[in-house]
Design a protein around this motif. Sequence first.
Motif, PDB file in Angstrom:
ATOM      1  N   PRO A  40     -15.284   3.904  -0.457  1.00 42.28           N
ATOM      2  CA  PRO A  40     -14.700   5.004  -1.269  1.00 42.28           C
ATOM      3  C   PRO A  40     -15.521   5.883  -1.959  1.00 42.28           C
ATOM      4  O   PRO A  40     -15.751   5.810  -3.348  1.00 42.28           O
ATOM      5  CB  PRO A  40     -13.730   4.221  -2.441  1.00 42.28           C
ATOM      6  CG  PRO A  40     -14.731   2.846  -2.735  1.00 42.28           C
ATOM      7  CD  PRO A  40     -15.356   2.471  -1.156  1.00 42.28           C
TER       8      PRO A  40
ATOM      9  N   ALA B 196      -3.496   3.144  -5.689  1.00 45.29           N
ATOM     10  CA  ALA B 196      -3.851   4.459  -6.400  1.00 45.29           C
ATOM     11  C   ALA B 196      -4.168   5.478  -5.507  1.00 45.29           C
ATOM     12  O   ALA B 196      -4.657   5.317  -4.367  1.00 45.29           O
ATOM     13  CB  ALA B 196      -5.190   4.160  -7.199  1.00 45.29           C
TER      14      ALA B 196
ATOM     15  N   THR C 272     -14.660   8.298  -5.091  1.00 47.98           N
ATOM     16  CA  THR C 272     -14.649   7.487  -6.268  1.00 47.98           C
ATOM     17  C   THR C 272     -15.929   7.559  -7.362  1.00 47.98           C
ATOM     18  O   THR C 272     -15.793   7.551  -8.423  1.00 47.98           O
ATOM     19  CB  THR C 272     -13.906   6.169  -6.242  1.00 47.98           C
ATOM     20  OG1 THR C 272     -14.980   5.372  -5.808  1.00 47.98           O
ATOM     21  CG2 THR C 272     -12.735   6.058  -5.570  1.00 47.98           C
TER      22      THR C 272
ATOM     23  N   VAL D 207     -12.343   4.181 -11.205  1.00 56.74           N
ATOM     24  CA  VAL D 207     -13.934   3.769 -11.057  1.00 56.74           C
ATOM     25  C   VAL D 207     -14.769   4.613 -12.055  1.00 56.74           C
ATOM     26  O   VAL D 207     -15.672   3.830 -12.651  1.00 56.74           O
ATOM     27  CB  VAL D 207     -14.155   4.168  -9.713  1.00 56.74           C
ATOM     28  CG1 VAL D 207     -15.614   4.039  -9.456  1.00 56.74           C
ATOM     29  CG2 VAL D 207     -13.410   3.392  -8.581  1.00 56.74           C
TER      30      VAL D 207
ATOM     31  N   LYS E 231      -7.851   6.698  -8.279  1.00 55.72           N
ATOM     32  CA  LYS E 231      -9.026   5.754  -7.928  1.00 55.72           C
ATOM     33  C   LYS E 231     -10.438   6.477  -8.480  1.00 55.72           C
ATOM     34  O   LYS E 231     -11.208   5.753  -9.332  1.00 55.72           O
ATOM     35  CB  LYS E 231      -9.203   5.884  -6.426  1.00 55.72           C
ATOM     36  CG  LYS E 231      -8.412   4.790  -5.681  1.00 55.72           C
ATOM     37  CD  LYS E 231      -8.654   4.726  -4.154  1.00 55.72           C
ATOM     38  CE  LYS E 231      -7.590   3.796  -3.596  1.00 55.72           C
ATOM     39  NZ  LYS E 231      -7.726   4.033  -1.933  1.00 55.72           N
ATOM     40  N   GLN E 232     -10.515   7.663  -8.387  1.00 52.60           N
ATOM     41  CA  GLN E 232     -11.572   8.242  -9.089  1.00 52.60           C
ATOM     42  C   GLN E 232     -11.717   8.195 -10.690  1.00 52.60           C
ATOM     43  O   GLN E 232     -12.735   7.693 -11.072  1.00 52.60           O
ATOM     44  CB  GLN E 232     -11.677   9.608  -8.614  1.00 52.60           C
ATOM     45  CG  GLN E 232     -13.184  10.369  -9.113  1.00 52.60           C
ATOM     46  CD  GLN E 232     -13.118  11.812  -8.625  1.00 52.60           C
ATOM     47  OE1 GLN E 232     -12.493  12.560  -9.504  1.00 52.60           O
ATOM     48  NE2 GLN E 232     -13.838  12.122  -7.681  1.00 52.60           N
TER      49      GLN E 232
ATOM     50  N   LYS F 256       2.521   4.214  -4.227  1.00 53.38           N
ATOM     51  CA  LYS F 256       1.162   4.915  -4.673  1.00 53.38           C
ATOM     52  C   LYS F 256       1.284   5.406  -6.235  1.00 53.38           C
ATOM     53  O   LYS F 256       2.391   5.760  -6.719  1.00 53.38           O
ATOM     54  CB  LYS F 256       1.244   6.306  -3.988  1.00 53.38           C
ATOM     55  CG  LYS F 256       0.509   6.365  -2.722  1.00 53.38           C
ATOM     56  CD  LYS F 256      -0.775   6.051  -2.881  1.00 53.38           C
ATOM     57  CE  LYS F 256      -1.482   5.806  -1.463  1.00 53.38           C
ATOM     58  NZ  LYS F 256      -2.856   5.209  -1.616  1.00 53.38           N
TER      59      LYS F 256
ATOM     60  N   ARG G  68       0.821  -1.378   0.088  1.00 48.74           N
ATOM     61  CA  ARG G  68       0.015  -0.068   0.044  1.00 48.74           C
ATOM     62  C   ARG G  68       0.639   1.342   0.118  1.00 48.74           C
ATOM     63  O   ARG G  68       0.389   2.306  -0.070  1.00 48.74           O
ATOM     64  CB  ARG G  68      -1.072  -0.009   1.038  1.00 48.74           C
ATOM     65  CG  ARG G  68      -0.083  -0.143   2.434  1.00 48.74           C
ATOM     66  CD  ARG G  68      -1.190  -0.331   3.664  1.00 48.74           C
ATOM     67  NE  ARG G  68      -0.330  -0.733   4.957  1.00 48.74           N
ATOM     68  CZ  ARG G  68      -0.955  -0.970   6.010  1.00 48.74           C
ATOM     69  NH1 ARG G  68      -2.315  -0.616   6.101  1.00 48.74           N
ATOM     70  NH2 ARG G  68      -0.279  -1.354   7.155  1.00 48.74           N
TER      71      ARG G  68
ATOM     72  N   PHE H  50      -6.248  -0.466  -7.486  1.00 48.89           N
ATOM     73  CA  PHE H  50      -7.116   0.381  -6.464  1.00 48.89           C
ATOM     74  C   PHE H  50      -6.498   0.577  -5.281  1.00 48.89           C
ATOM     75  O   PHE H  50      -6.551   1.877  -4.637  1.00 48.89           O
ATOM     76  CB  PHE H  50      -8.484  -0.471  -6.355  1.00 48.89           C
ATOM     77  CG  PHE H  50      -9.533   0.241  -5.463  1.00 48.89           C
ATOM     78  CD1 PHE H  50     -10.490   1.265  -6.383  1.00 48.89           C
ATOM     79  CD2 PHE H  50      -9.852   0.414  -4.258  1.00 48.89           C
ATOM     80  CE1 PHE H  50     -11.451   1.808  -5.733  1.00 48.89           C
ATOM     81  CE2 PHE H  50     -10.610   1.034  -3.522  1.00 48.89           C
ATOM     82  CZ  PHE H  50     -11.569   1.681  -4.333  1.00 48.89           C
ATOM     83  N   HIS H  51      -5.726  -0.381  -4.385  1.00 44.18           N
ATOM     84  CA  HIS H  51      -5.305  -0.222  -3.397  1.00 44.18           C
ATOM     85  C   HIS H  51      -4.035   0.814  -3.097  1.00 44.18           C
ATOM     86  O   HIS H  51      -4.009   1.376  -2.349  1.00 44.18           O
ATOM     87  CB  HIS H  51      -4.847  -1.415  -2.655  1.00 44.18           C
ATOM     88  CG  HIS H  51      -5.988  -2.466  -2.195  1.00 44.18           C
ATOM     89  ND1 HIS H  51      -6.833  -1.893  -0.922  1.00 44.18           N
ATOM     90  CD2 HIS H  51      -6.477  -3.670  -2.581  1.00 44.18           C
ATOM     91  CE1 HIS H  51      -7.829  -2.855  -0.913  1.00 44.18           C
ATOM     92  NE2 HIS H  51      -7.457  -3.725  -1.797  1.00 44.18           N
TER      93      HIS H  51
ATOM     94  N   ASP I 145     -13.364   7.428   2.472  1.00 40.64           N
ATOM     95  CA  ASP I 145     -12.116   8.064   1.919  1.00 40.64           C
ATOM     96  C   ASP I 145     -12.227   9.516   2.040  1.00 40.64           C
ATOM     97  O   ASP I 145     -11.081  10.127   2.319  1.00 40.64           O
ATOM     98  CB  ASP I 145     -11.844   7.464   0.584  1.00 40.64           C
ATOM     99  CG  ASP I 145     -12.856   7.700  -0.404  1.00 40.64           C
ATOM    100  OD1 ASP I 145     -14.036   8.295   0.006  1.00 40.64           O
ATOM    101  OD2 ASP I 145     -13.006   7.539  -1.673  1.00 40.64           O
TER     102      ASP I 145
END
Length: 1601
Positions: A177, A143, A180, A152, A148-149, A44, A41, A140-141, A393
Amino acid sequence: MLSTAENKHCGSSEVGTDQQLQLEVLTKTMNLFHRLHLEGRHHKLRAADVLRVTSAHSLKSHDSYAEEELIQTFIQKLLMMNYKARCIKSNETNEKDHNEQGSNDELDCVEFFFDLKSVSNEGTTKSERIHPMDVQMAVFHCADGFLKQLMVTKLSQCQYALPLLVPDPFTQQIEFPLWTFRQINKSWKIRNTNNEIISQTQPIYKAETPMVSFFRFGSVSSSKSELINSLINEKHNTFFHRNSQGSSRTRVLMDGVVEIAWFCPSGSSDDKFTDCVAFCNLHGDAGANEKQLQILTEMSSVNIVLLPKLDRNDRSMIKLQQLYKDSKQLICLFTENESAVSKIKKKYRICLKDRNKSDVSEELRRAINDCFSESSFTFRLEDVSKHSDIRVDEEDDEDCNKGREAAQKMMSLLKKKDLTEIKASVLPHQGKLWHQWSQKNKELHRPPGDETEMDISRKQTEMKKIREQQHDSDISEFMKLFIKEINSDAEHEKTFFIKWLGIVLDEHTSADLYALHHKYNEKWSAVLKMKENNDESEQLKVKQAELERISEDLQTASFGLEHIMREIGQIYESCESVQKNKKDLQFDFSSLPSLAAQMMISGFPLELMDGDAAHVPVVWISAVLDELIQKLGDQRVFVLSVLGLQSSGKSTMLNAMFGLQFAVSAGRCTRGAFMQLVRVSDKMKTQLNFDYILVVDTEGLRALELAGRSTKGHDNELATFVVGLANMTLINIFGENTAEMQDILQIVVQAFMRMKKVRLNPSCVFVHQNVSDVTAGDKNMEARKRLQETLDKMTILAAEEEDCDAECFSDVIEFDVQNDVKYFAQLWEGSPPMAPPNPKYCENIQDLKEIIMSYAEKSKRMRLIELKDRIKDLWEALLNERFVFSFRNSLEISAYRKLETEYSKWSWRLRSAMMETENKLHNKIENEAIHEVEETDLQIELKTTSEEVEKSMSEFFEKDIYADILIEWKTSFEIKVKELQENIVRETKKKLNGILHQQDLKKKTDAQRTFHENTLLEKSKELALKLKDNTKDEEILKKEFDLFWEQSVDMIVPDTCLIKDIDIMRDVRKILSDIYEGRLPVDYIKEDKEYIKIFTVSSYCEYVIFKKSTKNGVKKIVNGVYRRVKETLGYVRTLSTEKEAEIKSLVTDVQQQTNTMIQSFNIAKMGYNISYIQQLTDYIKRRVNEHEEKAVKYKFKNEFFTDLVYSICTRANKMITDQHRLFREANDPEIYVEKKREEYYSIFQKYCHEATSPAIFGEIICQKLKEPIEQSVYKKTARDLTYEIMKNCESLNGNRSNLEKHILKTLAEEEDFVKYMDYINYPSHHFKSFIRDEVSQYITDKFRVSVLPKMKKNIELLQQKIMKAAHESTEHVQVNRGDVGLWLKSFTQKLSDVLIFSEKDLSGVKHDADDFNLLEDVIRQELPAVMSDISNRFNTETFPVKLDYNFRPGEILIDHFCQCCWVQCPFCGATCTNTITNHYGDHSAPFHRSIGLNGIYYYNTSNLSTHICTSAVGNSTLYLHPNDSDDTVLWRDYRRAGGVCADWNISPDLSDLPYWKWFVCRFQKELEKHHNKTFEGEGEIPEEWRKYSKQAVIESLYKYL
């Protein structure tokens, strides 16, 4: 899907087993991240890193990918909306095992079918493929919030289920989230009670819908996800399931994840559900994920649980009992049971075993619909955040929270305001005032026929007032908050704020906008129907008026980030216009562009053309690009633009290609044009040779909102702008409507034709979207053929309109119908709203992207500074309507000016090298060391410098930032440099051989002078012998020497012809009198003041006699009488502007050529002769006669010739007189003998004191060296000084334009009208005078600090050379046992290239020195005194006059700077600024003047015109009379007048040009007196012109030059 074994572990209640399981899962998780090359995690992935151009190869479809490629492949495919991104497979990791199994020959036939276990065991080391959903969840984890947004949002566009509740893979903390989902909108259609279809579009986080949740207990044989898919869209795997492509047996990151998807009805009768329904899917065993189960059951309308065969004691029974008791609807699906559907109370039981999937799906659908009918419970996504013990989030991210708070604070200011009034109240700078200014600006550039400078000035004043009103407008609190937030240094927070603002603005406006669009479409349909029925009643007009009103409401109601940035742009432009900060702006307005530049870098688009005002805010855009250059450097960009009809999928295509987010919804069509930067990955930069792609998205051609108002002109404007801006334009064609296709093709062809005419070479690719069968080869061949025919047809039509010679499209641009036309599949795979994007469409996008990259690799790169200039040039040309005529390529102009500056350096290097060579050879010629100069000798001398210049040229053309543009001039400049070199060699040879020739002519004079000097020397020696007894009495010696000297001089002078002073003008009068045999007026001959200075006359009309006219048969002398012409709105003169220009050109050229002739006479060496004046008058007479033979309409009066001779000779008088003075000083015995008096007295003294022969000979040598040393030092100092002046003198250290800037500055400071008229009429002469003055001033100012030290240094160097020559000559004589003759020969030879000093200078001097060491010592002792004497006489007055004319620094610099183009504009007299004579292309000047300065006035009046050339050529009904005819030519078509007019490039330009406006006002009376006309009536000077101060106009020079 988890394996059965894993499910059993999940169901175990033993604590130790749970801990073991957790450790096992953690190990698997870490191993997965390691295999995917992620560091858990903490690794990034940023949106900025993935939104860049990467290798096209990585996106090609492969069966499988290396594990390290999975992440990037998934992201890039997802960004392109390719739903197959979730089907990627990793490569097998155990090929060795497979090979070993494949080679196992031990199994017999029976074992092959039955002994499976032994075989499978061999592969136990085989590593499982990575599950596709693990790839998605790993991204996803890892980003950041923005990626993430984006991810999605793209998953939603692919009609995939989205992560709703996500356990952290390391801590198991559950995250919701919400952030997102913020950019996702869903559209659907429902039928109301009247069976009418109602459309709805809502942000999905706000939508209130029924929600069905699916989960399972234990391990079940049926796929839950597959079952949900059958309810939503059986043709698409909305939820990934065990049978999906790429699925593997193990997955690591999906357990406990809840995914959500929505079914959106289309309003048709076969919709599975009549309203929008949310479906949630809990992955893994619900019993092991209690928190997720709790949230889902609480929020759902219907709970659906899949169950295996359960024991009554199963721990899941507790949860099942709770569900059963709950009031919510419950549907249980028994995977291992066979039975019909049963309903008990509100609970359903459906058995699945051995059942047909479609039957089960249908039963389940009916059951769900039944549940909905019994329950009105709805779900809203935002409400999930209300649950405790989960991480949201948005709430967990401080930057996100701050961004949201700031955005909501801004939105609170808009509450209770009508949407159509918001912009007017919070964005006042871009409304009515900006639209008025834009309209005025267009009117200014597109003048009516009778417009005068007064009208232009009035419009400019009105525009300034509008800007002042804009500036006076208050910045709204809304905008203050926005500016404050984006001025923050916290980049992350700032990006969140901008994203949030976009979200809340969309939320605030979408409903009203949608309603307006719906209303507009209804009215539009009604109007179309009435038109189809030929209904022309009042009702049609009423409906059209309503349509117009709705269209205006749509325009005012649209409110997004682009409008806010537009407001900032207008705040900046208004401040820039009035040069004042706004009172309510917290910082200087000059910082505003930096904010927009940072937003562009962060990935936000910037409005390039305001679609509402149909105007480009050039000042704002230029400032933003300047800031972009400051932040990024002058990066290389490839510009890609797109054109197409409205709603043809342009923005969608760009978004899919580059992962962008241009507005694509029906309610938010692009208006105007937007640009967005896409970064190129470091790896691709080297391959593509650029750093960014600049994507330009445009509004649709023939936009519906503009219907009724839009014109073809607007579309042409937009098309020309974006085509001209781009390296490549994508032409987007939608569907197969031939009429629509023709409309867009005509616009496009015309745009490309304009680019061809202005020598821009963009390319294009036609993208034909929504083609039903893109694989049908024959069909596509036919379509290509039709497209080619249509393009060719449109080319012929456009060629007529653009006055261009083209018959087919490939005549306009390079175009290959086979490769430059792409057919795209339909965007959707099925029918919206539930259809996913078509994978074929995504493949087509990928193919197109590869073509673009392939072209980009070979295309000319553009730098940001060039982009800025291109935007400005295109827009300026478009404003003037006549695009081709008005277009000025600033990039080419900048590149050419840079090339001219470099050429100036190259030419100077060649000239200065040859100057040194010439000086050296000149000395040798004077010393009779050489007797002929060949070109080959000079070429050898110049070889090293020539090679250095060639190398410098090569590097410049290859490495300069303008290399792509410069290449077109490379050959011509290489030829020019070669020609220059040949010319320098030729001229130097001619000059040196001329000196050789003159050497023979002046041998007698030199011999006579030497004889006299040596006679005096011998006689003084004789006198010394007589007086040897009186050597102690210095007074007697001096008295006797003086007496001897007077007697000797008296004997010499009568023997020679004395050189008298000259009177040039007396000789001129004599020769002119001889030519005209005394027929000239006596007074004219007597008084020089009587003649007219031809260089200052305002017009040559007084000098011509018009020849017999073929029209009226009358021969008429024009003496202030206007010739008859037909009345027009144009101008008339007694001589046309072209003829005036031709005569002025003749006068200028004759003056330059005669100046060259005078220099070639070498008067300083040869003396003056009246024959020189005869040669000049003969040459002038011949040139005048030749001109008359060419002139059709007139011949010259005698006064023209006489005044021309007088004027030229008056100008040359000082130069000739100065040179003759030098000659007289050197050759008149009365002068030169007297100059030797002191020297000879010194030698006489030595004779008297019986000095040794070496001592006396050494003294004689030193005295003889004095004059050559002085000349050599002066020349060398002059050359050194020239180099220094070129480096340090501000006016002379650049190119020709820089010099002109300083000339104009000096003229303004001095305010001398006579000098101004000299500059205006005879710029070449004025330039030369200015250079001489600058050099003279520099020498005066820097004499002590620079000139004197240089001279002393040169004296020291020369002294060292002389002593070295003496020493080496002594050694040479001693080695060779020679005599004093050999010593002297060696000594003079060693100095022959630095001094004009040879053996002949000592011929006749008796020298019997034999002690050469003593001779050397004497020279060493005596030389410093000689040097000191020279140094003491060196001052600001002697320095220039002691130098021959050609060696003076001023003349050297004149030769360098003035070898250029001196052609003047035939209208205003502005000089072409090209630094090369006979240069490439048209003549041009950076700015022109009022044509009244050149004496042009209005017909039938005495009113001088105030029109400036660049504004006159933009006028549509202003005329001029070419070639003295009665015919008229429009000013805008001035080239048709022929002659010199045809060779000038004068583009329409309404720049301020304050300098010459100030001049007209400052010298109005003088100009009126000079031209005998007035600035009145139509020629009245605008009041605005009088507002310029002298300081302001001087400062303006730095902008334009």
